[in-house]
Design a protein around this motif. Structure first.
Motif, PDB file in Angstrom:
ATOM      1  N   ASP A 176      -8.191   9.872  10.820  1.00  0.00           N
ATOM      2  CA  ASP A 176      -9.155  10.968  10.705  1.00  0.00           C
ATOM      3  C   ASP A 176      -9.833  11.215  12.046  1.00  0.00           C
ATOM      4  N   LYS A 208      -8.004   7.805   6.816  1.00  0.00           N
ATOM      5  CA  LYS A 208      -8.192   8.241   5.435  1.00  0.00           C
ATOM      6  C   LYS A 208      -6.835   8.344   4.756  1.00  0.00           C
ATOM      7  N   GLU A 255      -8.617   7.555  -3.613  1.00  0.00           N
ATOM      8  CA  GLU A 255      -8.866   8.033  -2.253  1.00  0.00           C
ATOM      9  C   GLU A 255      -9.490   6.881  -1.483  1.00  0.00           C
ATOM     10  N   GLU A 279     -10.873   5.150   2.508  1.00  0.00           N
ATOM     11  CA  GLU A 279     -11.214   5.290   3.926  1.00  0.00           C
ATOM     12  C   GLU A 279     -11.263   3.890   4.529  1.00  0.00           C
TER      13      GLU A 279
END
Lengths: 224, 224
Positions: free
Chosen positions: B175, B185, B198, B200
């Motif tokens: 990212d 990400k 999802e 990170e």
């Protein structure tokens, strides 16, 4: 990750459970040994090819009669969860160490275990994702032990140092409950007792599960 | 989790690498089949006990000559990393699916793979920790592919829905880079292409590794 509700109940005598543990648990133990020896072996190509053929023959025999798809979860009549296929604690899953987790009804879970070469990431170190795998299971069991079972909503892991392969331990506890959210904290430790990762997880009980519990569904709090 | 620097280099011809892949990779494939068949089998106790004994005999043969401890990492003379013991991508690690990850030098990595009953958590679903395990590996490879190799500092995973066992895919991308930190990400998807998690990650290159690179050490960007 999640606590399923109202799984099928199997009616087994203590003797049947003990025999199952000895025979099928023993098979899994031998598969775990084979996983390590087959990974690290340096015996010659001819012998390896011959052994590979024998393994395929054994698989063929085992495949003659199998549970279709996946093992899933059953409950004993005493309410113990038989998560035999679980990738972290499953008696019959050779990927599982398996972890023996102890629970405290105050919402705490802990385990001491040995991670061998099968769990390697960086040379000589536990794979960072394996740390996450172990913590996710222990976190979920801490939440369930404290009476707040749920599904992992968010898991945050902060790696503070590499974890050497070998003896390890992990611990998790309910930090607080906020409405439908249970916030669990915990950590991973190496053989010297040093913290190698700190984590925080948010566990959420979905609406369908809350309704099932309201209607008397049983959620297991102990896994084996 | 981490990218080790300056691993030993092994000088193998393409033919030797192909043979190793066929013979020892083939052994691992057969062990993977056995893991699944032994977990789900319902053949009787006598036959299971007999098979267990055969497995122990095979392990004994394989253990006659073994790499001590763990497999670690070697480099080919072309600079490809041989992370054969890696728990997610290792050719010789039966816990590994293994994932085949494709890389983009812009700092992107992706993989399509099949998760069978061995990766179960909730009934019929991928263990939440297995989702983390897979993502950690792909995230680290995305960072490395983009020229910012590092060790996982923090990994945060938000589970948006359960992941059904079966075909899955995962993708990760850099990212942004902030000084020594590379922020990656990415996400996990199920067979229908729905996002199930999802994530990170913050990857950090430790000072000793930065110094090693300054002095010409090679960091692998491709794993197999």
């Amino acid at each position: 990750m999640a606590i399923p509700f109202d799984p099928p109940v199997v009616d087994l005598t203590p003797e049947e459970i003990a025999q199952e543990r000895e025979v099928y648990g023993g098979l899994t133990e031998s598969v775990r040994r084979l996983m390590d020896s087959s990974m690290r072996t340096t015996v010659g190509a001819d012998e390896v090819t011959e052994i590979t053929q024998v393994l395929d023959d054994l698989s063929e025999r085992l495949e003659k009669d199998m549970v279709p798809g996946h093992l899933g979860l059953t409950l004993t009549t005493e309410g113990h969860a038989r998560a035999h296929g679980n990738a972290v604690v499953g008696l019959r899953n050779p990927i599982a160490v398996p972890l023996q987790i102890t629970h405290d009804p105050a919402g705490r879970a802990r385990s001491e275990f040995h991670l061998n070469a099968l769990y390697e990431g960086p040379p000589g170190m536990v794979h960072g994702g394996v740390v996450a795998l172990v913590l996710d299971q222990i976190f979920g069991e801490a939440a369930a032990a404290g009476g707040s079972p749920g599904m992992t909503g968010t898991l945050t892991i902060r790696y503070t140092r590499p974890t050497r392969l070998g003896d390890c331990s992990a611990e998790a506890w309910i930090d607080r409950v906020e409405g439908q959210k249970t916030i669990v904290k915990g950590e991973m430790r190496d053989a010297e007792g040093r913290t190698t990762a700190e984590a925080e997880g948010i566990f959420i009980l979905p609406k369908w599960a809350r309704e099932a519990i309201d209607q008397g569904a049983r959620a297991p709090t102990r896994f084996e």
